[in-house]
Every structure is written in structure tokens, then in C-alpha cells.
Scaffold this motif. Structure first.
Motif, PDB file in Angstrom:
ATOM      1  N   PHE A  96      54.123  69.673 -68.636  1.00 21.44           N
ATOM      2  CA  PHE A  96      53.980  68.848 -69.841  1.00 21.44           C
ATOM      3  C   PHE A  96      52.973  67.720 -69.618  1.00 21.44           C
ATOM      4  O   PHE A  96      52.080  67.482 -70.447  1.00 21.44           O
ATOM      5  N   VAL A  97      53.110  67.025 -68.500  1.00 17.71           N
ATOM      6  CA  VAL A  97      52.188  65.921 -68.194  1.00 17.71           C
ATOM      7  C   VAL A  97      50.771  66.447 -68.006  1.00 17.71           C
ATOM      8  O   VAL A  97      49.796  65.826 -68.466  1.00 17.71           O
TER       9      VAL A  97
ATOM     10  N   GLY B 219      42.865  71.713 -63.142  1.00 17.28           N
ATOM     11  CA  GLY B 219      43.465  72.154 -61.884  1.00 17.28           C
ATOM     12  C   GLY B 219      44.953  71.858 -61.836  1.00 17.28           C
ATOM     13  O   GLY B 219      45.756  72.682 -61.386  1.00 17.28           O
ATOM     14  N   VAL B 220      45.322  70.673 -62.316  1.00 17.96           N
ATOM     15  CA  VAL B 220      46.739  70.298 -62.361  1.00 17.96           C
ATOM     16  C   VAL B 220      47.522  71.267 -63.233  1.00 17.96           C
ATOM     17  O   VAL B 220      48.608  71.726 -62.876  1.00 17.96           O
ATOM     18  N   LEU B 221      46.975  71.597 -64.393  1.00 14.38           N
ATOM     19  CA  LEU B 221      47.678  72.467 -65.326  1.00 14.38           C
ATOM     20  C   LEU B 221      47.892  73.858 -64.734  1.00 14.38           C
ATOM     21  O   LEU B 221      48.995  74.416 -64.807  1.00 14.38           O
ATOM     22  N   LEU B 222      46.849  74.423 -64.124  1.00 21.80           N
ATOM     23  CA  LEU B 222      46.974  75.766 -63.553  1.00 21.80           C
ATOM     24  C   LEU B 222      47.963  75.798 -62.392  1.00 21.80           C
ATOM     25  O   LEU B 222      48.826  76.685 -62.307  1.00 21.80           O
TER      26      LEU B 222
ATOM     27  N   TRP C 119      53.627  76.433 -59.913  1.00 29.77           N
ATOM     28  CA  TRP C 119      54.857  75.843 -59.355  1.00 29.77           C
ATOM     29  C   TRP C 119      56.052  76.149 -60.262  1.00 29.77           C
ATOM     30  O   TRP C 119      57.167  76.389 -59.787  1.00 29.77           O
ATOM     31  N   LEU C 120      55.813  76.135 -61.566  1.00 29.02           N
ATOM     32  CA  LEU C 120      56.900  76.416 -62.504  1.00 29.02           C
ATOM     33  C   LEU C 120      57.407  77.846 -62.345  1.00 29.02           C
ATOM     34  O   LEU C 120      58.619  78.095 -62.389  1.00 29.02           O
TER      35      LEU C 120
END
Length: 378
Positions: A40-41, A71-74, A79-80
Motif C-alpha cells: 500500500f505504501v 522497485g519498492v512496489l515490485l 514479499w507479499l
């Protein structure tokens, strides 16, 4: 009340302990929540580079922010996916926490490479994400994860400071970010250390409260709260994965006679003696739970035959280790009776397993006690 020194000593001791199964299960839920929050973040972070560019910000900084956010989103989605697995990797909390901290450092480094080096050290918004990453570790309920992630944040922040100072040949001054001050950087490092300590104390207190609520005060075993909260999950996991899990319902034979003849204090010592003898033979994957006065549940990840043999070993060990009430008093022989039930052969849930194990325990008592029943009609 504990003093600060006692609290720190307790923290040091807790760091050397592996969290018990209940805390790990709670931490797994926290890891999943953090993974969802991270996605979400990360989705929200995708908006920031565009807002920075529309607001007249440096295009290079906007590009660095966009690359970092993507990069954070991917990675957050990866991780999810791991957190959603029924059997989560044991290393996931530690690696994902270190990933969060390292990602903040990477974005700060990109700000310096594509923009102003001062941004690496004086960016308030990005640097504050260190604090978010540290406090998010509290949701894992693992003190080691919090300490490692916080220490990594302090280390990486210090290395970024040293790298920028050593590689910059010009004064570290920026109209947008101000000037780099050694005092400010030291204060930030101290703040990260304090945040780590606060998060560690929160995790430590949470661990202790959880352990107290699920632990029997006399024997130190898990109590009925643990049985009702955690064992159904273990049974369901065994059923889903096609594994055999046996439940043993154990009762100490004629234990009320010890209380009647020697008193309740001696009875308490006898109970702790019996528990100590049995626990010495059990592995970490074989939890022992006190569910009544002298009644216990053991979980054995074994087929019914092997579980019976395991319980027979425990029965003989206890019989061979008499309890000495006090010097000069004749030792008392302790024995146990047990009933076994296995998933999925006997039942697929805790209630069914307890019922079948209780029936076999009663049969063992009726047949003369000091024996283990694994099948009906034995």
C-alpha cells in the motif's frame, strides 16, 4: 518494578532465546500485515515523484524517486507472495526487515547520485522511513529482528554520511536541503539508536505478556490458552499438508494420593519433577501442554506406531525416576497413563482428537494404569 538495568539485562537474555511457537505464529500474522502495508505504501510512493516534478522539483530527483518507488512496489509484491504462503520461510521476517532498512538507504544514495549529495544526508522525508522500518519490526514479535534491523539502520546511515563526506570535494551546502552538519548527523544516529531501543522494549514487553498469558505458572508449560489458540492451527496444517500428527492425553496415576498423604506443597514438587523428567526427552517440535491438575497434552509429529513407542519411552523414564519428597522420606514412584489419537486417522480437528484420546486414556486407566493406549480395544 524493574530498574532500567534489569530491563536491559532481561533484553540481553531474551535476545539469546528463540521465540516460542505462539510468538512465531503471532509474528507471522504481523509479517503478513506489514507486507500488505508495504504494498500500500509503495503504491502511494509512486505518486510522490510526479508531485515533486509538478511542484518544480529537480527532474533527476523525481526520476530517482520514481525508480525507487517502482522497485519498492515490485519487491513489496514479492514479499507479499511469500507472506501469503501457508508455510512461510523462517528467514522471511529478518530478510524483509533488513530489506526495508536497506531500501531507505538505497533511495537516499540515489538522491545523492542523481541530485545533490546533500540530499542523501539531509532529506527529512526519506530518512524518516528508517524510523518507520524500525517500528514496523515490532509487528514481527521477534526481538532479534528488531535489534538487527535497527543496528543495520544505524550502520547504513553512518556509512552514507562517511561516503558523502569522503567523496565530496565541494562544501556540502544546498539551497534546498541546507548545509550538512556533523552535529545533525550524530543526532540522527542517536535517534535511530533510541528508536531501536524503544521498539526492542515494546517487543520484549509484548513477548513477556504473551508468554505469561499462555504459560502455566507452576510448571512453565504451555497452558490451555495455548492449546485452544495454537493447536487447532497445527492440526489444520498437518491435515492440509498430508502429515500425521498425534495427540497424547496424559494423566499421572493416583496423583491425588500424594497430595492427600504429603500435602499440596509436596504435590507441587512432585508435579514439577514429573514434568522435568518428561521434558528432558522431548524435542522442540513436541510441545507439552498442561490442561488440568495432573493432566497434560503432548503433540507428536509421528505416525501412530512411532508415537506409541515414543510415549512408552516417556512412561518408562518417569517410572524409573522416583520422586523424593524430602531427605529421609521414602521415594514415591510416579507413573502415567496415556491415550493417543492421530490426525487424520482418528479425527481432523482438536475436539475430535481430544475426545478419542480421552476415551483411550480412560481405557488405559480401566486396564490397570501405567500404560499407553493407541487403539481401541487394546
Amino acid at each position: 518494578m524493574s530498574t532500567l538495568r534489569e530491563t536491559l539485562d532481561d533484553l540481553g537474555s531474551a535476545l539469546r532465546e528463540r521465540p516460542d511457537d505462539l510468538l512465531l505464529e503471532i509474528g507471522a500474522g504481523g509479517e503478513l500485515l506489514v507486507a500488505r502495508l508495504r504494498v500500500f505504501v509503495a503504491s502511494l510512493l509512486m505518486l510522490l515523484p510526479g508531485l515533486n516534478w509538478l511542484g518544480g522539483g529537480n527532474p533527476n530527483e523525481s526520476l530517482a524517486g520514481l525508480a525507487g518507488a517502482l522497485g519498492v512496489l515490485l519487491l513489496s509484491m514479492a514479499w507479499l507472495r511469500l507472506a501469503l504462503r501457508s508455510r512461510r520461510p523462517a528467514w522471511l521476517p529478518m530478510f524483509s526487515s533488513c530489506f526495508d532498512v536497506s531500501l531507505v538507504s538505497a533511495v537516499l544514495a540515489l538522491l545523492g547520485l542523481w541530485g545533490s549529495p546533500v540530499a542523501t544526508l539531509n532529506s527529512t522525508v526519506v530518512w524518516s522511513c528508517y524510523l518507520l522500518a524500525i517500528f514496523a519490526t515490532a509487528m514481527r514479535h521477534d526481538l532479534r529482528v528488531t535489534v538487527v534491523a535497527g543496528s543495520l539502520a544505524v550502520l547504513q546511515s553512518a556509512l552514507l554520511w562517511l561516503a558523502v563526506v569522503s567523496l565530496s570535494s565541494e562544501p556540502l551546502v544546498s539551497a534546498e536541503y541546507g548545509s550538512v552538519s556533523a552535529a545533525t548527523q550524530l543526532q540522527r544516529l542517536v535517534l535511530l539508536a533510541v528508536a531501536t531501543l524503544v521498539a526492542a522494549v515494546i517487543v520484549f514487553r509484548s513477548q513477556r505478556l504473551t508468554q505469561w498469558s499462555s504459560t502455566d505458572g507452576l510448571t512453565g508449560l504451555h497452558n490451555r490458552s495455548f492449546l485452544n489458540a495454537q493447536v487447532p492451527t497445527k492440526v489444520e496444517a498437518a491435515r492440509r499438508e498430508g502429515r500425521t500428527l498425534c495427540l497424547a492425553l496424559v494423566d499421572l496415576d493416583n496423583f491425588r494420593h500424594i497430595n492427600a498423604e504429603l500435602g499440596h506443597l509436596a504435590g507441587d514438587r512432585a508435579l514439577r519433577h514429573a514434568v522435568a523428567v518428561i521434558r528432558r526427552e522431548l524435542g522442540r517440535e513436541e510441545p507439552m501442554i498442561r490442561v488440568g491438575g495432573e493432566e497434560f497434552v503432548l503433540l507428536l509429529p509421528l505416525p501412530i506406531g512411532a508415537a506409541w513407542e515414543r510415549m512408552e519411552v516417556l512412561r518408562r523414564k518417569l517410572e524409573a525416576a522416583p520422586f523424593l519428597p524430602e531427605p529421609g522420606v521414602e521415594p514415591r514412584r510416579l507413573t502415567l497413563s496415556a491415550g493417543l489419537a492421530c490426525c487424520p486417522q482418528d479425527a481432523n480437528d482438536l475436539s475430535g482428537l481430544m475426545k478419542r484420546a480421552d476415551e483411550r486414556l480412560r481405557a488405559a486407566k480401566a486396564a490397570g494404569r501405567n500404560r499407553v493406549m493407541a487403539r481401541d480395544g487394546e
